[in-house]
Design a protein around this motif. Structure first.
Motif, PDB file in Angstrom:
ATOM      1  N   MET A 155      38.617 -83.138 -76.470  1.00 28.61           N
ATOM      2  CA  MET A 155      38.051 -82.396 -75.748  1.00 28.61           C
ATOM      3  C   MET A 155      38.016 -80.876 -76.092  1.00 28.61           C
ATOM      4  SD  MET A 155      39.414 -82.425 -71.904  1.00 28.61           S
ATOM      5  CE  MET A 155      38.610 -82.801 -70.759  1.00 28.61           C
ATOM      6  N   SER A 156      37.107 -79.988 -75.874  1.00 24.23           N
ATOM      7  CA  SER A 156      36.802 -78.796 -76.873  1.00 24.23           C
ATOM      8  C   SER A 156      37.402 -77.789 -75.686  1.00 24.23           C
ATOM      9  CB  SER A 156      35.325 -78.464 -76.882  1.00 24.23           C
ATOM     10  OG  SER A 156      34.783 -78.264 -75.569  1.00 24.23           O
ATOM     11  N   VAL A 157      37.672 -76.546 -76.409  1.00 25.08           N
ATOM     12  CA  VAL A 157      38.252 -75.377 -75.675  1.00 25.08           C
ATOM     13  C   VAL A 157      37.468 -74.953 -74.527  1.00 25.08           C
ATOM     14  CG1 VAL A 157      38.882 -73.060 -76.075  1.00 25.08           C
ATOM     15  CG2 VAL A 157      39.473 -74.616 -77.789  1.00 25.08           C
ATOM     16  N   LEU A 158      36.068 -75.319 -74.750  1.00 22.97           N
ATOM     17  CA  LEU A 158      35.457 -74.844 -73.402  1.00 22.97           C
ATOM     18  C   LEU A 158      35.425 -76.001 -72.362  1.00 22.97           C
ATOM     19  CD1 LEU A 158      33.120 -72.913 -72.690  1.00 22.97           C
ATOM     20  CD2 LEU A 158      31.523 -74.415 -73.542  1.00 22.97           C
ATOM     21  N   ASP A 159      35.652 -77.146 -72.612  1.00 23.24           N
ATOM     22  CA  ASP A 159      36.121 -78.065 -71.627  1.00 23.24           C
ATOM     23  C   ASP A 159      37.212 -77.782 -71.068  1.00 23.24           C
ATOM     24  OD1 ASP A 159      33.529 -79.315 -72.033  1.00 23.24           O
ATOM     25  OD2 ASP A 159      34.467 -80.801 -73.507  1.00 23.24           O
ATOM     26  N   TRP A 160      38.085 -77.446 -71.845  1.00 26.29           N
ATOM     27  CA  TRP A 160      39.620 -77.112 -70.985  1.00 26.29           C
ATOM     28  C   TRP A 160      39.448 -75.950 -70.346  1.00 26.29           C
ATOM     29  CZ3 TRP A 160      43.661 -80.068 -70.556  1.00 26.29           C
ATOM     30  CH2 TRP A 160      43.927 -81.024 -71.589  1.00 26.29           C
ATOM     31  N   ALA A 161      38.737 -74.826 -70.598  1.00 26.02           N
ATOM     32  CA  ALA A 161      38.635 -73.688 -69.835  1.00 26.02           C
ATOM     33  C   ALA A 161      37.988 -73.773 -68.469  1.00 26.02           C
ATOM     34  CB  ALA A 161      37.804 -72.677 -70.817  1.00 26.02           C
ATOM     35  N   TRP A 162      36.880 -74.710 -68.395  1.00 27.72           N
ATOM     36  CA  TRP A 162      36.265 -75.263 -67.491  1.00 27.72           C
ATOM     37  C   TRP A 162      37.400 -75.924 -66.255  1.00 27.72           C
ATOM     38  CZ3 TRP A 162      32.145 -73.497 -65.103  1.00 27.72           C
ATOM     39  CH2 TRP A 162      31.066 -72.867 -65.754  1.00 27.72           C
ATOM     40  N   LEU A 163      37.819 -76.805 -67.189  1.00 29.04           N
ATOM     41  CA  LEU A 163      38.823 -77.645 -66.215  1.00 29.04           C
ATOM     42  C   LEU A 163      39.835 -76.644 -65.626  1.00 29.04           C
ATOM     43  CD1 LEU A 163      39.748 -80.497 -65.605  1.00 29.04           C
ATOM     44  CD2 LEU A 163      41.087 -80.561 -67.576  1.00 29.04           C
ATOM     45  N   ILE A 164      40.585 -75.711 -66.369  1.00 32.04           N
ATOM     46  CA  ILE A 164      41.570 -74.836 -65.964  1.00 32.04           C
ATOM     47  C   ILE A 164      40.834 -74.114 -64.964  1.00 32.04           C
ATOM     48  CG2 ILE A 164      43.136 -72.993 -66.413  1.00 32.04           C
ATOM     49  CD1 ILE A 164      43.328 -74.163 -69.206  1.00 32.04           C
ATOM     50  N   ALA A 165      39.777 -73.670 -64.901  1.00 27.77           N
ATOM     51  CA  ALA A 165      39.337 -72.495 -64.135  1.00 27.77           C
ATOM     52  C   ALA A 165      38.944 -73.464 -62.656  1.00 27.77           C
ATOM     53  CB  ALA A 165      37.836 -72.009 -64.382  1.00 27.77           C
ATOM     54  N   LEU A 166      38.461 -74.700 -62.813  1.00 27.90           N
ATOM     55  CA  LEU A 166      38.426 -75.531 -61.606  1.00 27.90           C
ATOM     56  C   LEU A 166      39.655 -75.861 -60.905  1.00 27.90           C
ATOM     57  CD1 LEU A 166      36.196 -77.209 -60.116  1.00 27.90           C
ATOM     58  CD2 LEU A 166      36.671 -79.110 -61.669  1.00 27.90           C
ATOM     59  N   LEU A 167      40.612 -76.392 -61.666  1.00 25.64           N
ATOM     60  CA  LEU A 167      42.089 -76.364 -61.324  1.00 25.64           C
ATOM     61  C   LEU A 167      42.512 -75.075 -60.486  1.00 25.64           C
ATOM     62  CD1 LEU A 167      44.232 -78.233 -60.887  1.00 25.64           C
ATOM     63  CD2 LEU A 167      45.203 -77.356 -62.938  1.00 25.64           C
TER      64      LEU A 167
END
Length: 137
Positions: A1-13
């Motif tokens: 997973m890319s950093v951008l995916d992690w950022a979206w996941l964290i933002a969604l969480l």
């Protein structure tokens, strides 16, 4: 997973957790308002019962006051009638007229001899009238 995916996941969480926190706060606030609403309804019912009781008591007091007023009016009429009868009796009794005249003379400052002479009263009665008037002052 890319950093951008992690950022979206964290933002969604973060968004989900924020919504859960907001939902929890709103639920608690609504529960508190519902408790206050129930308390106010209970107070309103108690106030309504007290108001109804006071209305009944006021109606009873009005009824009683009207009865007392009627009775006072009857008594005033009786007193007026009795006063008129008493005045008639005094007018018919010549002796009572003499005493009334003697009392008026005493009130105007007449002495015992003058009262005896004008009202044809014995000295003891004239002195008694003067003495009674002096004690009454």
């Amino acid at each position: 997973m890319s950093v951008l995916d992690w950022a979206w996941l964290i933002a969604l969480l973060a968004l989900v957790l924020g919504n859960l926190a907001l939902f929890n706060w709103a639920r608690k606030r609504i529960a508190g308002l519902e408790r206050k609403d129930e308390a106010l309804k209970t107070l309103h019912k108690a106030a309504q019962k007290q108001n109804d009781l006071l209305k009944r008591e006021l109606a009873e007091l009005r009824t009683g006051a009207m009865g007392v007023g009627k009775r006072v009016k009857e008594l005033e009429q009786s007193i007026s009638l009795l006063q008129a009868r008493q005045d008639e009796v005094v007018q018919q009794d010549p002796e009572a007229r003499l005493y009334s005249r003697a009392m008026k003379m005493v009130e105007l400052g007449a002495d015992v001899d003058e009262i005896m002479r004008e009202c044809e009263l014995p000295r003891a009665e004239a002195q008694l009238l003067v003495t009674l008037h002096q004690r009454g002052e």
